[in-house]
Design a protein around this motif. Structure first.
Motif, PDB file in Angstrom:
ATOM      1  N   ALA A 371       9.590   0.575   5.935  1.00  0.00           N
ATOM      2  CA  ALA A 371      10.411   0.934   4.771  1.00  0.00           C
ATOM      3  C   ALA A 371      11.449   1.981   5.145  1.00  0.00           C
ATOM      4  CB  ALA A 371       9.528   1.420   3.634  1.00  0.00           C
ATOM      5  N   GLY A 372      11.081   2.880   6.052  1.00  0.00           N
ATOM      6  CA  GLY A 372      12.003   3.907   6.515  1.00  0.00           C
ATOM      7  C   GLY A 372      13.264   3.334   7.132  1.00  0.00           C
ATOM      8  N   TYR A 373      13.163   2.119   7.657  1.00  0.00           N
ATOM      9  CA  TYR A 373      14.344   1.450   8.224  1.00  0.00           C
ATOM     10  C   TYR A 373      14.884   0.361   7.287  1.00  0.00           C
ATOM     11  CZ  TYR A 373      13.088   3.967  12.406  1.00  0.00           C
ATOM     12  OH  TYR A 373      12.802   4.964  13.292  1.00  0.00           O
ATOM     13  N   GLY A 374      14.404   0.389   6.060  1.00  0.00           N
ATOM     14  CA  GLY A 374      14.894  -0.573   5.082  1.00  0.00           C
ATOM     15  C   GLY A 374      14.347  -1.975   5.275  1.00  0.00           C
ATOM     16  N   VAL A 375      13.219  -2.107   6.016  1.00  0.00           N
ATOM     17  CA  VAL A 375      12.660  -3.443   6.279  1.00  0.00           C
ATOM     18  C   VAL A 375      11.620  -3.773   5.221  1.00  0.00           C
ATOM     19  CG1 VAL A 375      11.410  -4.855   7.941  1.00  0.00           C
ATOM     20  CG2 VAL A 375      12.985  -3.078   8.757  1.00  0.00           C
ATOM     21  N   SER A 376      11.817  -4.894   4.535  1.00  0.00           N
ATOM     22  CA  SER A 376      10.812  -5.328   3.560  1.00  0.00           C
ATOM     23  C   SER A 376      10.268  -6.695   3.969  1.00  0.00           C
ATOM     24  CB  SER A 376      11.418  -5.376   2.174  1.00  0.00           C
ATOM     25  OG  SER A 376      12.447  -6.341   2.153  1.00  0.00           O
ATOM     26  N   PHE A 377       9.164  -7.106   3.309  1.00  0.00           N
ATOM     27  CA  PHE A 377       8.425  -8.271   3.796  1.00  0.00           C
ATOM     28  C   PHE A 377       8.403  -9.429   2.820  1.00  0.00           C
ATOM     29  CE2 PHE A 377       6.799  -4.564   5.982  1.00  0.00           C
ATOM     30  CZ  PHE A 377       7.038  -4.964   7.287  1.00  0.00           C
ATOM     31  N   ASP A 378       8.440 -10.597   3.409  1.00  0.00           N
ATOM     32  CA  ASP A 378       8.364 -11.835   2.653  1.00  0.00           C
ATOM     33  C   ASP A 378       6.911 -12.293   2.571  1.00  0.00           C
ATOM     34  OD1 ASP A 378       9.288 -14.203   1.455  1.00  0.00           O
ATOM     35  OD2 ASP A 378       9.164 -15.237   3.381  1.00  0.00           O
ATOM     36  N   GLN A 379       6.173 -12.168   3.675  1.00  0.00           N
ATOM     37  CA  GLN A 379       4.769 -12.586   3.717  1.00  0.00           C
ATOM     38  C   GLN A 379       3.986 -11.617   4.595  1.00  0.00           C
ATOM     39  OE1 GLN A 379       3.591 -16.788   3.884  1.00  0.00           O
ATOM     40  NE2 GLN A 379       5.689 -17.300   4.394  1.00  0.00           N
ATOM     41  N   VAL A 380       2.730 -11.378   4.210  1.00  0.00           N
ATOM     42  CA  VAL A 380       1.836 -10.525   5.005  1.00  0.00           C
ATOM     43  C   VAL A 380       0.462 -11.186   5.085  1.00  0.00           C
ATOM     44  CG1 VAL A 380       0.664  -8.289   5.106  1.00  0.00           C
ATOM     45  CG2 VAL A 380       3.030  -8.408   4.273  1.00  0.00           C
ATOM     46  N   ILE A 381      -0.106 -11.257   6.297  1.00  0.00           N
ATOM     47  CA  ILE A 381      -1.497 -11.717   6.438  1.00  0.00           C
ATOM     48  C   ILE A 381      -2.266 -10.609   7.145  1.00  0.00           C
ATOM     49  CG2 ILE A 381      -3.062 -13.426   7.431  1.00  0.00           C
ATOM     50  CD1 ILE A 381      -0.832 -15.447   7.436  1.00  0.00           C
ATOM     51  N   GLN A 382      -3.376 -10.163   6.552  1.00  0.00           N
ATOM     52  CA  GLN A 382      -4.211  -9.184   7.220  1.00  0.00           C
ATOM     53  C   GLN A 382      -5.574  -9.819   7.430  1.00  0.00           C
ATOM     54  OE1 GLN A 382      -5.693  -4.629   6.708  1.00  0.00           O
ATOM     55  NE2 GLN A 382      -4.250  -5.383   5.206  1.00  0.00           N
ATOM     56  N   ARG A 383      -6.139  -9.668   8.620  1.00  0.00           N
ATOM     57  CA  ARG A 383      -7.345 -10.427   8.914  1.00  0.00           C
ATOM     58  C   ARG A 383      -8.192  -9.671   9.937  1.00  0.00           C
ATOM     59  NH1 ARG A 383      -5.729 -16.220   9.371  1.00  0.00           N
ATOM     60  NH2 ARG A 383      -5.649 -15.791   7.136  1.00  0.00           N
ATOM     61  N   SER A 384      -9.513  -9.840   9.832  1.00  0.00           N
ATOM     62  CA  SER A 384     -10.398  -9.196  10.801  1.00  0.00           C
ATOM     63  C   SER A 384     -10.342  -9.921  12.140  1.00  0.00           C
ATOM     64  CB  SER A 384     -11.836  -9.197  10.267  1.00  0.00           C
ATOM     65  OG  SER A 384     -12.198 -10.510   9.930  1.00  0.00           O
TER      66      SER A 384
END
Lengths: 431, 431
Positions: A371-384
């Motif tokens: 966010a500090g560089y103005g980058v935002s996300f379209d999709q996020v996957i978090q997984r073990s």
């Protein structure tokens, strides 16, 4: 007007033999189209004693190139011998002697295209090389023809058959790069030294050629940012699939107000994108024109007859130009300086895969850096992962500049909670 | 050689206006390519009092077509007025007066192409119509160019934007034909009377034109077997998907030893087939050549600037021919008689969906009928329905002849255990 055009062949390997065959079989149609006859007078070979199938044609063989470059009868020279340093002076001498050139030699054009252009401009000769990029696809002709009535803003495609074969097999069979490469080498789809293909150099040469033509600007091979496919893993292929994407080695050349960027790199493409369905050793190139919109050309990238067919098409074009008195005008001498974009101006979407500590607040820490560089996300996957204290985080960004992503990843590298930055790939083909 | 080529426009609607714009903006490039200047002298309009944007060009307007067809200054006539019965005699008169013709009029070419060919052959004039098939794709030029050095065995493609838009929406949104058609009409993607599009007639005209050129044989519109998309249901789309296929309205023209078959019909294509990814109003055509193998061209099928760009490309080709003295040679007068295949010779794979009684032995009964005609299956899905005594049976065959499938379905219709034959579609794009 001249009633017969005489051709000299430099090289008599599979492509040269294919050219003889096609000219013999299609004599009548060619006469019809060009208004004159086309005959091959002589061919340069390295070994005169080797028996050759000349398809019944009376072609003089020689092992001295001067017999061809200095033959006053010869109008057009077809170069299918390959090589760079050895071949360049031969073609330059031929051009000085007012011979028109048709070549299938991508390496030579990518490296010495400017010198060859200049010489043919000076001597008002033709220089055609359709067969050098994606043999079976009339992509160069389409770009040059299109330029007469449109303005190209982007070209994007799969221009290397070997890497596309490897990426296809990796995706379909779930096996890793080294295994597929070995298999491709055994089948003859990859060379013993696969560097030029898998590291993206071959594709970069082709993108440089397309960019010179499409944008009418001079480009060096160094102007193309290149990343090969050695680093692509099954993990990336699997995650991409889950996000609705396939990974392909894609050449992209873009031109907007900010300037030009040309690159070859593994990219994620939406599965429903037509380039995602281009499999095995096939090539395909998208061209975006301001007037015509998006068009795509798909076909075999190499092979004896596809390449020979492209050579003969070029030869027909040269013959027409000779008779029209328009030789030396089609090679699209670059008209504009190239303005390469810097890192701030290059805006793309990115796929980023990280390994992070499995602790509360880590996702928030990471998204804050972006966010500090103005980058935002379209999709996020978090997984073990297999490791109990580690998680895998896969992010797909909206448009970001190369500079912002570079700085953000630099910051991430210094963070305790980030164990590894596994991969960063460009995402193409969306809106 | 002639230093200026003079053009007369028949029609000044959106495409005509696009042609003026492109010629004005690309004057220099065109002069470069052709070795001479190209100017528009006059244009036929129906209403002289209507204000027009001539993009600053000094073009004379007239409402009498003779002012153009009989003007001795005019070399080439660009016909973008449309219409059939009214337009044919105007063009025939123009050809008699030695004018070369560039037209975007698919209906006219499909219906009266032979008469126009013959007249231009007789008067050694050019007749070009790239814009009539898939406006933004240089498909006709590729076929004609290819013919000089290759032999075409098959052409297959999506050549109607409206139906492809409808099929795309049906598949993506799960809504039925009537709903999507209504929506397409509201958005202007489908006409108020959509018959020519949805019943496949427009696509059939284009396939007839491609077949005449590609196979160098005379074809009538009646030679094309046509089935539209009105009957395609969500059930079929769903089953196709389960089997790994998508349904598209596909034109197929094939030429082998047994003869030629040309058709337009909804076909199942493997999801990974490049044509399966051609969505919305886009067009794409596959061409299989003996030498070059398979190539595909993809792009917008219509639109003001794509169509005008195609018209200008044709115009450039005609200008080159005039200067080369090769006019009248490019229109590929059919050289061979057409040998249409009969039902026994047409071999395709089929998808068949039946409703059958839920009783023991029914599947066996049905497969026995097919086996009697030598029909075997690649995939079978049997499933219960809302009705307790009914099952749904979906079959995908190996290659079968039209005759065998016709007889087998005729037998099935007479069986007590077969409640309904819901659908039969061709399957394409496999090996």
């Amino acid at each position: 007007m001249q009633q017969t055009i005489t051709v000299g062949l430099l090289g008599l390997g599979t492509v040269g033999s294919g050219v003889i065959e096609i000219l013999r079989d299609h004599q009548e149609q060619i006469q019809h189209k060009t208004g004159c006859a086309v005959t091959i007078k002589s061919a340069l070979v390295s070994d005169l004693s080797k028996p050759r199938d000349l398809h019944g044609e009376a072609i003089q063989l020689t092992d001295r190139y001067e017999d061809i470059t200095r033959d006053a009868d010869i109008d057009v020279i077809v170069e299918v011998m390959g090589g760079i340093d050895h071949t360049l002076p031969i073609l330059l001498e031929a051009i000085e002697n007012k011979k028109h050139i048709v070549t299938a030699n991508k390496d030579l054009i990518a490296q010495h295209g400017a010198a060859l252009y200049e010489a043919s401009q000076q001597h008002q000769t033709d220089l055609y090389y359709e067969a050098s990029v994606a043999g079976g696809i009339p992509i160069i002709r389409s770009i040059i023809d299109g330029l007469a009535s449109d303005r190209i803003t982007k070209m994007m495609g799969i221009v290397n058959g070997t890497t596309n074969y490897i990426m296809t097999k990796m995706a379909q069979d779930g096996v890793d790069f080294d295994t597929v490469l070995k298999e491709a080498q055994d089948l003859g789809f990859a060379e013993a030294d696969p560097t030029a293909d898998v590291d993206g150099l071959d594709a970069a040469r082709k993108m440089a050629i397309l960019s010179i033509l499409g944008f009418s600007m001079p480009f060096q091979l160094d102007d193309v940012e290149v990343k090969g496919i050695r680093g692509v893993t099954q993990d990336d292929i699997r995650y991409a699939e889950e996000l609705g994407y396939r990974i392909k080695l894609i050449g992209v050349a873009e031109h907007d107000e900010a300037g030009v960027a040309v690159s070859v790199e593994p990219c994620l493409l939406p599965v429903q994108h037509p380039l995602s369905s281009v499999n095995d050793e096939f090539n395909a190139v998208y061209v975006y024109g301001e007037a015509v919109g998006e068009t795509m050309f798909y076909g075999p990238g190499a092979g004896k007859l596809p390449t020979a067919t492209a050579v003969v098409s070029d030869l027909i074009a040269v013959v027409k130009n000779i008779r029209l008195g328009t030789t030396g005008t089609d090679q699209v001498q670059p008209q504009f300086p190239n303005q390469l974009k810097d890192k701030k101006e290059k805006q793309t979407k990115k796929y980023i895969r990280l390994q992070v500590l499995d602790e509360p607040g880590v996702l928030n820490e990471i998204t804050q850096v972006f966010a500090g560089y103005g980058v935002s996300f379209d999709q996020v996957i978090q997984r073990s992962t297999d490791q109990p204290d580690q998680r895998e985080l896969t992010l797909m960004t909206h448009l970001v500049s190369d500079q912002d992503i570079e700085q953000a990843t630099h910051d991430l590298e210094g963070m305790r909670s980030v164990s590894a930055i596994n991969s960063i790939y460009r995402v193409e083909g969306g809106n």
